[in-house]
Enzyme design. Structure first.
Site, PDB file in Angstrom:
ATOM      1  N   LYS A 140       0.776  -1.320  -0.182  1.00  0.00           N
ATOM      2  CA  LYS A 140      -0.024  -0.030  -0.031  1.00  0.00           C
ATOM      3  C   LYS A 140       0.758   1.190  -0.043  1.00  0.00           C
ATOM      4  CE  LYS A 140      -3.998  -2.253   2.418  1.00  0.00           C
ATOM      5  NZ  LYS A 140      -4.501  -2.886   3.470  1.00  0.00           N
ATOM      6  N   GLN A 182      -4.248  -1.358  10.204  1.00  0.00           N
ATOM      7  CA  GLN A 182      -4.401  -2.896   9.218  1.00  0.00           C
ATOM      8  C   GLN A 182      -4.969  -3.906  10.368  1.00  0.00           C
ATOM      9  OE1 GLN A 182      -3.156  -3.336   6.255  1.00  0.00           O
ATOM     10  NE2 GLN A 182      -3.927  -5.438   6.636  1.00  0.00           N
ATOM     11  N   ASP A 219     -10.846   3.342   4.711  1.00  0.00           N
ATOM     12  CA  ASP A 219     -11.379   2.064   4.537  1.00  0.00           C
ATOM     13  C   ASP A 219     -12.848   1.889   4.604  1.00  0.00           C
ATOM     14  OD1 ASP A 219      -9.354   0.128   4.058  1.00  0.00           O
ATOM     15  OD2 ASP A 219      -8.667   0.304   6.437  1.00  0.00           O
TER      16      ASP A 219
END
Ligand code: NAP
Length: 287
Positions: free
Chosen positions: A54, A98, A121
């Site tokens: 990422k 994460q 997200d």
């Protein structure tokens, strides 16, 4: 093989190039470079690879990134304090925590602590609610990638029957909520581990999306000839990475099919960049 391949890797590269141009224009207009802060707790090797990729994607698209890495002993209070610092930092536009987090940390509490304007997200309840109401701020990266893959390959969704295997908060549920909205107008069936008559339902799908984490679960007998098949699954097996779809048999009956790897995965990463840019835009409007 009769099905045409939906090449997620090539499409993701195209989207990354578009984002790079948009980021350059945004920087020229505002003087700001969009920045993604990734929070990584513990030493899960898969999470490590995801975060590294990422960050590399950010660099390629002209965005900046930060890595906040802590060992698995970090307390929930310390993590919440870190999230608060990132929320308050004007140089940070997107925050990615994460998952999975260590078991002693309440994941829902941490995700809820992220500023909804930095929630790239789209896991915050406020952003989930906005998706359900058809007023999204951010779209969660994997379902967003699936929609882009369908849209940019001219798959007609209006009136089509989309059958989704899996009801997770990350893939199945948000994707169902997105496909059923006005504008996309699909008719959606969501299946899970308690669903009866599963093959009968999957055979009704014009668009079949598998997100269950079961290697090669979807066989040709479960697919209507001419269906579009999207494989979200990523399963590590002795034979390497495989999806939730038995690619070799299903590609004999489907019209379009995604490979694993090289299908939905690269798009998930591209849509994270898109959301980081959107977050920077939202915050520049706030000032
Ligand atoms: P998850 O949270 O484990 O959810 C799995 C879902 O599948 C659950 O709803 C479960 O039903 C359902 N399920 C499991 N076995 C089933 C069966 N035999 N028949 C019908 N439904 C079944 O998984 P997830 O996070 O959504 O991920 C799903 C897969 O997608 C995994 O392989 C994951 O690695 C992959 N993934 C890929 C990407 C990407 O970028 N390509 C992103 C995210 C996830 P219940 O709810 O009844 O338990």
């Amino acid at each position: 093989m009769t099905a045409k391949l939906l090449d997620g890797k090539a499409l993701a590269e195209q989207i990354q190039q578009e984002i790079a141009l948009e980021a350059t224009a945004f920087r020229a207009r505002t003087g700001v470079t969009p920045c993604l802060a990734a929070v990584l707790i513990g030493d899960d090797p898969a999470s490590d690879v995801y975060v590294r990729n990422k960050r590399r994607d950010c660099e390629r698209a002209g965005l900046t990134s930060q890595l906040h890495r802590h060992d698995g002993a970090m307390s929930e209070a310390e993590l919440l304090a870190l999230v608060e610092r990132l929320n308050a930092d004007a140089a940070v536009h997107g925050i990615l925590v994460q998952l999975p987090l260590p078991r002693h940390i309440n994941t829902a509490r941490v995700l809820e602590a992220v500023d909804p304007l930095k929630d790239v997200d789209a896991f915050h309840p406020e952003n989930v609610g906005r998706i359900v109401q058809g007023q999204p701020r951010f779209l969660p990266c994997t379902p967003y990638g699936v929609i882009e893959l369908l849209r940019r390959n001219d798959v007609a969704l209006a009136g089509a029957h989309a059958v989704i295997l899996g009801r997770s908060d990350i893939v199945g549920k948000p994707l169902a909520n997105m496909l059923v909205q006005r504008g996309l107008d699909a008719t959606v069936t969501v299946c899970h581990s308690r669903t009866r008559y599963l093959p009968e339902l999957t055979r009704l799908a014009d668009v079949l999306i598998a997100a269950i984490g079961q290697p090669k679960f979807v066989t040709a007998a479960m697919v209507k000839p001419g269906a579009v098949v999207i494989d979200v699954g990523i399963n590590r097996t002795d034979a390497g990475l495989v999806g939730d779809v038995d690619f070799s048999s299903v590609s004999e009956v489907a019209l379009l099919i995604t490979p694993v790897p090289g299908g939905v995965g690269p798009l998930t990463r591209a849509m994270l960049l898109k959301n980081t840019l959107t977050a920077a835009e939202l915050q520049s409007q706030k000032r």
